[in-house]
Design a protein around this motif. Structure first.
Motif, mmCIF file in Angstrom:
data_model
loop_
_atom_site.group_PDB
_atom_site.id
_atom_site.type_symbol
_atom_site.label_atom_id
_atom_site.label_comp_id
_atom_site.label_asym_id
_atom_site.label_seq_id
_atom_site.Cartn_x
_atom_site.Cartn_y
_atom_site.Cartn_z
ATOM 1 N N GLN A 496 -3.834 -5.612 -2.996
ATOM 2 C CA GLN A 496 -2.374 -5.524 -2.911
ATOM 3 C C GLN A 496 -1.716 -6.831 -3.329
ATOM 4 O O GLN A 496 -0.670 -6.821 -3.984
ATOM 5 C CB GLN A 496 -1.961 -5.142 -1.491
ATOM 6 C CG GLN A 496 -2.337 -3.710 -1.115
ATOM 7 C CD GLN A 496 -1.901 -3.351 0.291
ATOM 8 O OE1 GLN A 496 -2.354 -3.949 1.264
ATOM 9 N NE2 GLN A 496 -1.011 -2.373 0.402
ATOM 10 N N ALA A 525 -0.899 0.200 4.629
ATOM 11 C CA ALA A 525 -1.003 0.594 3.217
ATOM 12 C C ALA A 525 -1.031 2.103 3.037
ATOM 13 O O ALA A 525 -0.811 2.605 1.924
ATOM 14 C CB ALA A 525 -2.266 -0.013 2.602
ATOM 15 N N LYS A 530 1.697 1.386 -3.618
ATOM 16 C CA LYS A 530 0.770 0.313 -3.964
ATOM 17 C C LYS A 530 -0.283 0.131 -2.868
ATOM 18 O O LYS A 530 -0.829 -0.950 -2.696
ATOM 19 C CB LYS A 530 1.531 -0.994 -4.171
ATOM 20 C CG LYS A 530 2.404 -1.018 -5.414
ATOM 21 C CD LYS A 530 1.566 -1.062 -6.693
ATOM 22 C CE LYS A 530 2.432 -1.238 -7.926
ATOM 23 N NZ LYS A 530 1.632 -1.348 -9.165
ATOM 24 N N GLY A 531 -0.542 1.205 -2.144
ATOM 25 C CA GLY A 531 -1.511 1.136 -1.058
ATOM 26 C C GLY A 531 -2.584 2.187 -1.196
ATOM 27 O O GLY A 531 -3.311 2.228 -2.191
#
Length: 646
Positions: A496, A525, A530-531
């Motif tokens: 990340q 996340a 973006k997790g």
């Protein structure tokens, strides 16, 4: 470890002699007379072999020996290592070159490869040193073979590649034995084969032999150094040695003087010899890749079945070995930047639709981790998945098992084998060392993903590959077992931080990370762009945890031992992989959105593991992993035979 001290005669080399040192394995014609000038002296960088009862020892026959034994002189190829070290590589290369010449085979082998492999298999941990051992060199040849010098010159800085490994397998080691350092045994081995690989403590007499003889002064009080070379014959006065110092020595037989050869007196030999090995070239064999690199190994002078371990080349593109935050370049399953380059090139060539990054648990040896990669690879390949196994912090199982077994008598004495306090006493007595072992393992996962860590560098290369493909990039999945969840927690945080794309699936088998670490890493996340898109946790029931054991000493699962004693010295810590961590007043807590909890049971089609360590050997669990990543697109499921042997 510190570098081996350089002897005064090496330190006093002139700058001019260093500049003139060769950068490739030069050969000197065997019949060229010795030059009058004193040669530049290389580093003497060999260490004596440590005691190892697994060595097979040579047994001499009763065939009469000749009074003198000279080599076949045209078979000699005298090398020149210049002022650098690597004498184990040069000494063994000279030995192999003689054996090859005896068979009429052309081409000189690579001393650089032999030295690089010797350092992989020496008996000293770490890499910050310049020396190696004779056994390490023999083991490297045994494991990898050796390629020609033109393929791996001294100027090569990169590591081994699949292409070089394939070439090296065409010059394999055959039978080999340690020779007792008795004059008669060494003479008999020379009669049988013609050349021996040796190491010894050296002295000033080696610098410039007089009249082709190494002068030995027993009481000179000189600094001792170690050197490797080959023995090629004997006379009534001593052994003939072939050195790799170019125009050195100059032993005369009749009208001919042979450069690179000198007489080593029997008195000097008996006082200073370290190790002697006899070997023969192996036969080139075409065979299917099996699940063992060698089915037998030596044990106390006899052969025994080897621990299953696949050849490195069979999994070269599907694992990375990271230890203490760095690529580990030691042992059969070493890793380096050359391997990482090859993995990225393989990804670019294969363009897979899925990539899975797998992290094993902490109770794994290197060989079992390699075998897992070997067994799983055909299944992943058939399903269009490129898998990359992280081999990390191995050996905890043997240390923890030994610790528990050592403490077992003390526990038995205190509480008796039937006492319900047994596990409490095991926790108490093993906690000091067990806590340290577990914390070190957790730190190893953390070190891998610091900004300069090897894991971070791997992620950067992988993300650059994904970025280059844009929308056509493959989906990335994370899968891990036990302490592999700790590894992936740090991996995800670095992923990340590097602005990596969404992880399609996170699948954890019996995760050994704390609930606190889960809440700091995975949970925030989950469901993020973006997790992690979704996660699946496969855990044992609490009853199965209590029916499990660790090393037949602790009478519950590893997670109970970690939760009660090893993760925290003063408090019991909730562990994500325990069913009780997901319970509240006898009921399951609601799972967060995107998360699935699977409780293993013998009747479950999703996971039927009955022990903490059994998930990655459990057919339903592993097929569940495939189905989670691919949905209905699974082309080939795992089979029972692929769940065994690791």
């Amino acid at each position: 470890m510190a570098k081996r001290p350089v002897s005064p005669r090496v330190k006093n080399q002139t700058a001019a002699s260093k500049k003139a040192a060769s950068t490739s394995a030069k050969t000197i014609p065997a019949k060229k007379p010795a030059a009058a000038k004193k040669p530049s002296q290389p580093k003497l960088d060999v260490r004596r072999d440590s005691m190892d009862f697994r060595d097979l020892t040579y047994s001499a026959s009763l065939t009469p020996l000749p009074d003198e034994l000279y080599p076949v002189w045209p078979h000699l190829n005298v090398l020149d290592q210049g002022v650098q070290g690597a004498c184990t590589g040069f000494g063994l290369a000279a030995t192999i070159n003689y054996l090859r010449a005896s068979r009429g085979q052309k081409g000189l082998v690579s001393p650089a490869m032999l030295f690089a492999m010797a350092r992989r298999y020496d008996q000293w941990p770490g890499e910050n040193y310049d020396y190696s051992s004779a056994r390490g060199a023999m083991k490297g040849w045994h494991k990898h073979g050796v390629c020609l010098d033109k393929s791996w010159p001294l100027t090569r800085k990169a590591g081994i590649t699949p292409a070089l490994q394939q070439e090296a397998l065409d010059i394999p080691l055959g039978a080999y034995f340690r020779v007792f350092s008795r004059i008669n045994d060494v003479q008999a081995a020379l009669r049988d084969v013609g050349v021996l690989f040796a190491s010894a403590k050296t002295h000033g007499g080696w610098d410039a032999p007089r009249g082709g003889k190494i002068a030995w002064r027993p009481n000179a009080g000189e600094e001792d150094t170690g050197h490797a070379f080959c023995i090629i014959g004997y006379t009534r006065d001593g052994f003939l040695v072939q050195n790799s110092w170019g125009d050195w020595g100059g032993f005369t037989v009749g009208k001919h003087t042979y450069s690179g050869v000198a007489l080593w007196s029997y008195a000097d030999f008996e006082a200073n010899v370290w190790d002697v090995w006899v070997a023969q070239l192996g036969v080139k064999v075409n065979f299917e890749v099996t699940d063992t690199a060698s089915r037998y190994t030596a044990d106390g002078g006899v052969a025994r079945a080897a621990q299953p371990a696949p050849p490195q080349e069979s999994i070269y593109l599907h694992y990375l070995h990271i230890d203490n935050g760095r690529l580990d370049n030691q042992g059969q399953y070493a890793s380096d930047n050359t391997q990482l380059d090859a993995i990225i090139a393989s990804l670019q060539a294969s363009q897979p639709k899925h990539i899975v990054l797998y992290a094993h648990g902490g109770l794994n040896e290197v060989e079992s981790s390699a075998m897992r990669a070997f067994k799983w690879r055909p299944v992943f390949e058939a399903n269009g998945i490129y898998e990359l196994h992280f081999i990390w912090e191995t050996g905890l199982w043997s240390e923890l098992g030994d610790l528990l077994r050592i403490k077992k008598p003390a526990v038995d004495e205190r509480v008796g084998s039937a006492s319900s306090w047994w596990d409490n006493q095991v926790e108490k007595l093993t906690q000091p060392l067990g806590f340290s072992l577990w914390q070190e393992m957790k730190l190893d996962a953390q070190r891998a993903f610091v900004p300069q860590g090897a894991g971070t560098q791997v992620l950067k290369r992988l993300l650059a590959f994904l970025d280059g493909l844009g929308k056509a990039a493959p989906q990335v999945h994370l899968a891990g077992h036990s302490a592999g969840s700790i590894w992936h927690a740090h991996l995800l945080q670095r992923w990340q931080a590097l602005n990596g794309p969404q992880i399609a699936n996170l699948v954890l088998f019996a995760p050994a990370c704390t609930v606190a670490l889960y809440e700091q890493s995975f949970l925030p996340a989950l469901g993020k762009a973006k997790g992690i898109a979704q996660q699946k946790l496969l855990v044992l029931s609490d009853q199965a945890e209590q029916d499990d054991n660790v090393a037949q000493v602790y009478r519950k699962s590893l997670l109970y031992l970690v939760a009660n004693a090893y993760d925290n010295k003063t408090a019991r810590v909730p562990i994500l992989g325990m069913e009780v961590a997901h319970m509240d007043k006898g009921k399951y807590k609601p799972q967060p959105s995107g998360s699935t909890l699977v409780i293993a049971s013998s009747a479950s089609a999703q996971s039927s593991s009955r022990s903490h360590g059994g998930f990655d050997n459990d057919l339903p669990s592993m097929n569940n992993l495939l189905q989670t990543m691919l949905g209905s697109g699974v082309k080939r499921l795992f089979k029972d035979e692929e769940m065994k042997g690791y």
